[in-house]
Design an enzyme around this catalytic site. Structure first.
Site, mmCIF file in Angstrom:
data_model
loop_
_atom_site.group_PDB
_atom_site.id
_atom_site.type_symbol
_atom_site.label_atom_id
_atom_site.label_comp_id
_atom_site.label_asym_id
_atom_site.label_seq_id
_atom_site.Cartn_x
_atom_site.Cartn_y
_atom_site.Cartn_z
ATOM 1 N N GLN A 137 12.666 -53.949 50.933
ATOM 2 C CA GLN A 137 12.991 -52.997 52.062
ATOM 3 C C GLN A 137 13.934 -53.844 53.163
ATOM 4 O O GLN A 137 15.157 -53.176 53.541
ATOM 5 C CB GLN A 137 11.700 -53.203 53.887
ATOM 6 C CG GLN A 137 11.677 -51.549 54.066
ATOM 7 C CD GLN A 137 12.565 -50.252 53.114
ATOM 8 O OE1 GLN A 137 11.365 -50.359 52.399
ATOM 9 N NE2 GLN A 137 13.199 -49.805 53.917
ATOM 10 N N CYS A 264 11.131 -47.686 58.056
ATOM 11 C CA CYS A 264 11.095 -48.272 56.580
ATOM 12 C C CYS A 264 10.087 -47.385 55.650
ATOM 13 O O CYS A 264 10.169 -46.921 55.332
ATOM 14 C CB CYS A 264 10.359 -49.514 55.932
ATOM 15 S SG CYS A 264 8.737 -50.067 56.605
#
Ligand code: CP
Ligand code: NVA
Length: 316
Positions: A137, A264
Site C-alpha cells: 500500500q 488506503c
C-alpha cells in the site's frame, strides 16, 4: 536440497531506492498499456497463491486481477478451508506452497508469522498486510504522490490519527529511502514504537500531538481507520481517544493549496475523515486504489522474473 536464494517483499526496506523507482517506472508503463488495451503477458504460465488470514477487498481484487491480466493464474488458499486451520505447521504449508506456485502473497497478523512462512517457502513472499506494516500500500501511495506532484523527495507528508497502525509504520520506514518528511499527529499511545521510528531516516519522522501543526503547509494529508483489523475489542476506547483527530475541511485548509488527501481504504466516513474531504476535490483515494493494480503488477514481474533467473529445478 540446495538453498534457493530468492527475494521477498515483507517490509518496505526489503528493496532499495533504485529498485522502488524502477518499479514506479514499470508501473507507469503497465498503467499506460492498460489504458490502451494493450495485453501484457509477462506472467504467462506463472501462479500466485494468496493466503488471507484477515479480510480484504482491494488486496484480493488487485493481486488477482494483476496476475490474470498478465497472463498468469491465481489460487486463493483460504486459511479456514485448508489444513492450516487444522494445525498443519506453517513451515510445512510454506514448503509445499513453494513447490506448486511461483510467488505467494500473504495477509496475516503477526510479522513473525509471515517471516516464518518466507523462510520455509522457496519462492518470493509478498506482505499483503500485517500488524507491523502494509508495504504494497505504501509503495502504491508513494507512486500515486509522484504521479500527481512529482518526486516525493523533499515533500512533507502529514499522517493524522492512529499513526501507530501498519500504515503509519510503513510510511515511517519509507522515509529512510525516499527522503520525505513525515509528521505523525496522534494522542498519547497511538504513535509507532520508537524502534520503528528509528528505522526511518534520522530526523525525518516528527511525532506530534497537534493535528494542525502536522498538516500546516503539508503536501499530502493521510489518515487510516481508528480501529484496525484485530483491534475491534478496543473500538469504543479508540473512537473516544482519537475523536479530535478527524480530517475535516478546516484541517485540510491549513495544508498547502495543492495538498492531496490519501486513505488506503476501507474508510469510516465521519470517524477518521469527513465525507466532504474523502469525497472532495483534494481526495485521490480512487486513483490510489486503482494504482494498487499497476504497482503490484510491476512488483510481481520483478520478484518472479528475477527469481527465475537464479532458480533452476536442477538445484534441488
Ligand atoms: N487498502 C487495503 O489493503 O484494502 P483491503 O483491506 O480491502 O485489501
Ligand atoms: N490499518 C488498517 C488498514 C486496512 C487496509 C487495518 O489493518 O485494518
Amino acid at each position: 536440497m540446495t538453498t534457493v536464494k530468492k527475494r521477498d517483499f515483507l517490509k518496505f526496506t526489503d528493496l532499495s531506492l533504485d529498485e522502488h523507482l524502477g518499479l514506479f517506472r514499470r508501473a507507469a508503463q503497465l498503467k499506460e498499456a492498460r489504458r490502451q488495451h494493450r495485453v501484457v503477458r509477462t506472467m504467462a504460465g506463472r501462479t500466485l497463491t494468496m493466503i488471507f488470514e484477515k479480510a480484504s477487498t482491494r488486496t484480493r481484487l488487485s493481486f488477482e486481477a494483476a496476475m490474470l491480466q498478465l497472463g498468469g493464474s491465481c489460487i486463493d488458499l483460504s486459511a479456514q478451508n485448508s489444513q492450516m486451520s487444522r494445525g498443519e505447521p506453517l513451515a510445512d504449508t510454506a514448503r509445499v506452497t513453494g513447490r506448486y506456485c511461483d510467488v505467494v502473497m500473504m495477509r496475516t497478523s503477526a510479522d513473525a508469522r509471515i517471516e516464518e512462512f518466507a523462510v520455509h517457502c522457496e519462492v518470493p513472499v509478498i506482505n499483503g498486510l500485517t500488524d507491523g506494516g502494509h508495504p504494497v500500500q505504501i509503495l502504491t501511495d508513494l507512486f500515486t504522490i509522484e504521479e500527481k506532484l512529482g518526486p516525493v523527495k523533499g515533500k512533507t507528508l502529514a499522517f493524522v490519527g492512529d499513526t501507530g497502525s501498519n500504515m503509519g509504520r510503513s510510511f515511517s520506514r519509507a522515509t529512510s529511502l525516499f527522503g520525505f518528511k513525515l509528521r505523525l499527529a496522534s494522542p498519547e499511545g497511538y504513535h509507532p514504537p520508537s524502534e520503528v521510528v528509528e528505522e526511518g531516516a534520522p530526523g525525518a519522522v516528527q511525532l506530534l500531538r497537534d493535528p494542525k501543526e502536522a498538516v500546516r503547509d503539508a503536501d499530502v494529508v493521510i489518515t487510516d481507520v481508528w480501529t484496525s483489523m484485530g483491534q475491534e475489542a478496543e473500538s469504543a476506547k479508540r473512537l473516544k481517544e482519537l475523536s479530535s483527530y478527524q480530517v475535516t475541511p478546516e484541517l485540510m485548509k491549513l495544508a498547502a493549496p495543492h495538498a492531496l488527501f490519501l486513505h488506503c481504504l476501507p474508510a469510516h466516513r465521519e470517524e477518521e475523515v469527513t465525507a466532504s474531504v474523502i469525497d472532495g476535490p483534494q481526495s485521490v483515494v480512487w486513483d490510489e486504489a486503482e494504482n494498487r493494480l499497476h504497482v503490484q503488477k510491476a512488483l510481481l514481474e520483478y520478484l518472479v522474473l528475477e527469481n527465475e533467473e537464479r532458480w533452476s529445478y536442477g538445484a534441488r
